[in-house]
Design a protein around this motif. Sequence first.
Motif, short mmCIF file in Angstrom:
data_model
loop_
_atom_site.label_atom_id
_atom_site.label_comp_id
_atom_site.label_asym_id
_atom_site.label_seq_id
_atom_site.Cartn_x
_atom_site.Cartn_y
_atom_site.Cartn_z
N ILE A 1 0.82 -1.22 0.00
CA ILE A 1 0.00 0.00 0.00
C ILE A 1 0.86 1.27 0.00
O ILE A 1 0.63 2.18 -0.80
CB ILE A 1 -0.98 -0.02 1.20
N ALA A 2 1.87 1.29 0.87
CA ALA A 2 2.74 2.48 0.90
C ALA A 2 3.90 2.34 -0.07
O ALA A 2 4.71 3.25 -0.19
CB ALA A 2 3.26 2.70 2.32
N PHE A 3 3.98 1.18 -0.74
CA PHE A 3 5.04 0.99 -1.72
C PHE A 3 4.54 1.49 -3.06
O PHE A 3 3.40 1.24 -3.44
CB PHE A 3 5.39 -0.50 -1.79
N ASN A 4 5.40 2.20 -3.79
CA ASN A 4 5.01 2.82 -5.06
C ASN A 4 3.92 3.86 -4.88
O ASN A 4 3.10 4.08 -5.76
CB ASN A 4 4.50 1.75 -6.05
N TRP A 5 3.94 4.52 -3.71
CA TRP A 5 2.88 5.48 -3.39
C TRP A 5 2.87 6.66 -4.33
O TRP A 5 1.86 7.33 -4.48
CB TRP A 5 3.04 5.95 -1.95
#
Lengths: 45, 390, 367
Positions: free
Chosen positions: B337-341
């Motif tokens: 979810i917070a990855f590639n935000w």
Amino acid sequence: MESTIHTLQEYMLHTENITYLLIVAALIAITFFYRFLTEKDDDEK
Amino acid sequence: MSDEAATTGKSLLTPFNVIAGIIVIMGLFITVMRFTRGLGAVTNLSDYNPWGIWIGFDLLVGVALAAGGFVTSAAVYIFGMKKYHSAVRPAILTGFLGYAMVVVALNYDVGRPWRLPFPFIVQQGTTSLLFEVAACVALYLTVLFVEFSPAALEWLGLKRARNIIIRLTLLLTIFGVVLSTLHQSSLGALFLIAPSKLHPLWYSPYLPVYFFVSSIIAGLSMVIFESTLSHRYFKDKMDAAHLAEKDEVALGFGKAAALVLAGYFIVKLIGVSQGNGWHLLATSYGAWFLLEMLGFVALPCFLYAVGVREKNLKLIKWTAAWTVLGIIVNRLNVGLIAFNWQLPSAERYFPHWMEIGISVFLVTVGLIAFRFIVTRMPIMYAHKDYDETT
Amino acid sequence: MSISRRKFLGWLGAAGMGTALGKKATAATNKHFKGYANSNGVLYDNTRCIGCRKCELACNKVNELPSPQQSFSDMEVMNVPRRTTAKAYTVVNRYDGIPGAKGPQYRKIQCNHCLEPACASVCFVRAFTKTPKGAVVYDPSVCVGCRYCMVACPFNIPAYEYDNAFSPRVMKCTMCYPRIVKGLLPGCVEICPTGALTYGSRRDLLKIARERIRRFPGRYVDHIYGETEMGGTSWLYLSAVAFNKIGMREDLGVTPAPQFTAGALSAVPIVVGLWPVLLGGIYAINKRREKIAQQEKTQAVDSALEKARAEAAGQLSAAKQKAEAEKTVAIEKAVSKALEEEAEKSAAGTADTRAEDAAKKSSEEES
């Protein structure tokens, strides 16, 4: 066969290779040392 | 539950069996698809999103929730808390099956699974945290298997082999804790390489510490959670000692979880401060981060504490389930979810139903294996021929 | 290197020989590495790029990639920003309407061939190598397909053959490594009709870039992208507009990728070294505490028994004394006062030993 290290990546690879070998050796060594250290305790009991 | 049906020759068409059967058939179907048509046919993975839920859920969550094995065996055999002895075998079994599921899931996720031994036998990429994770998971799966084996050997009546392994308990436990410390933390450290992709509220040089500390929380909570479920479905398999110690385990582990959660909250807060991320708390990702921190760290910490103080077992059990959910949220946040935000929403990842299907399939297979084992082997009771306290 | 030789070296590596003995860490003293001294790179000058997509065409041909659905002469595809894929190692994007820019701006994307590649750092089979020539090359014969390289790459370059079920590969620009070792130019550089691409020694390219900025300060932003980004890349960029306006991240920092994981990696041997000591120590302390507790328990039981025994003895002797006293009272009349005193003394003595015997017996039974 000797070569100079040019990159951080190469340097880390070199040190990590040795580190992993040391890790394996250390785990085996500490097991036997602990046994050496405590085996007489068990005899007492 | 439905095992009674199986043993007494009654109908096998219990609700559990029917649902599990459907899931297994679906899983096998997707498995064939995956290995004949490739990852592209069954996943929503893309060049921007190379890791989906098979990593985010199956690997990250699976390993965290399987931490009960090392936490419980360390408490009993190293810290000398013998009153929790009856919790060891169920925890080891859960851990073993959890890790086994993780390894099977990896076979689905990597492009060429038959090459999984390559990092060890062909070329060692020792600068990769994944090398460390792979080595530790492989070794720890072996350790868990050996730790679990006495139950199987007792079941099979192989006394001598069983006694040899029992004598190795301390060694195996220490190895287990060392390996778990390493790979639980390294799973967090996997993301250290990508500060430009993981949202700064989740990215921190402390990521390995966070993953390790939260794995202890996950392990403690899973033991309580698993014990609650087992008590409901396998009560007839529990002996007097197990039933007597069960509440003691919930109280003790709940207390430990409350304390570790408190420490975890503090170090997470320090991480925000060190990363100077205060201003980010006012953004939408900040709100989500605060929800994780307050709803899934601070709240269970407080509820565990109240439960332990008031000896409210029901509250402890519900809190354990909530904490497990919190661990899932945390791992999915870091991994997905917070990855590639920073990517535009069109490029973001959402799992394909078949990816979810495989994850559900693997969890189901794990549950079936768990049921098969606890209804046959001395997991929740001590075998009458053996002194279980040794 | 043939497969068998590599496998052999792999085994050697597993046995701790390969790299452990073959390298001398001469540069280890200050841990600052400047990379391969004469490595090559490419300078891309966006002010000379006309977005003709010839480089894409050449790349496709040279690398024998599948031909795309829309031809390379179709400029419509540039209406949306694209990225590198398994079928295109390089793409050119067009950015319209940038304030202060004269017309559309172009930007060519391909592997930047980092001086310290993140992909090489994270690969657990060492499938990526930074060659002394400057190119970062990939070896599909060892790749497991974990795709950690794609997670790690700060430029989002590596792509994967998701549709290949049996031998999927990571796909990315090789700087035309097979061509440059033969002395040829990379395909894209060779075809570029406007001189937007220059291939050469990275050191020279930096000089050329600085010189262009110095001579035409109004034409360029005063920055060579790739000189320091992520520790430096072999591919260098000059631009007429701020780099973030043409989709290039300016927040990557100057830290070489392997540095990010150095701390976590160095913690591993410390855990291995100290955890067994800590855990073994805790175990020993608990064992000793248990032993002491056991001793204390036995002692407490012993002393309690002792006490009970003494009490029992006292009670018994008192009872005996009383009984004897009553007895003596009964025979008092028959014997003289002197004899009476004598008898009382001796009777008390035997009663004591008898009582003790009884207490011992009872304590034995109890234990």
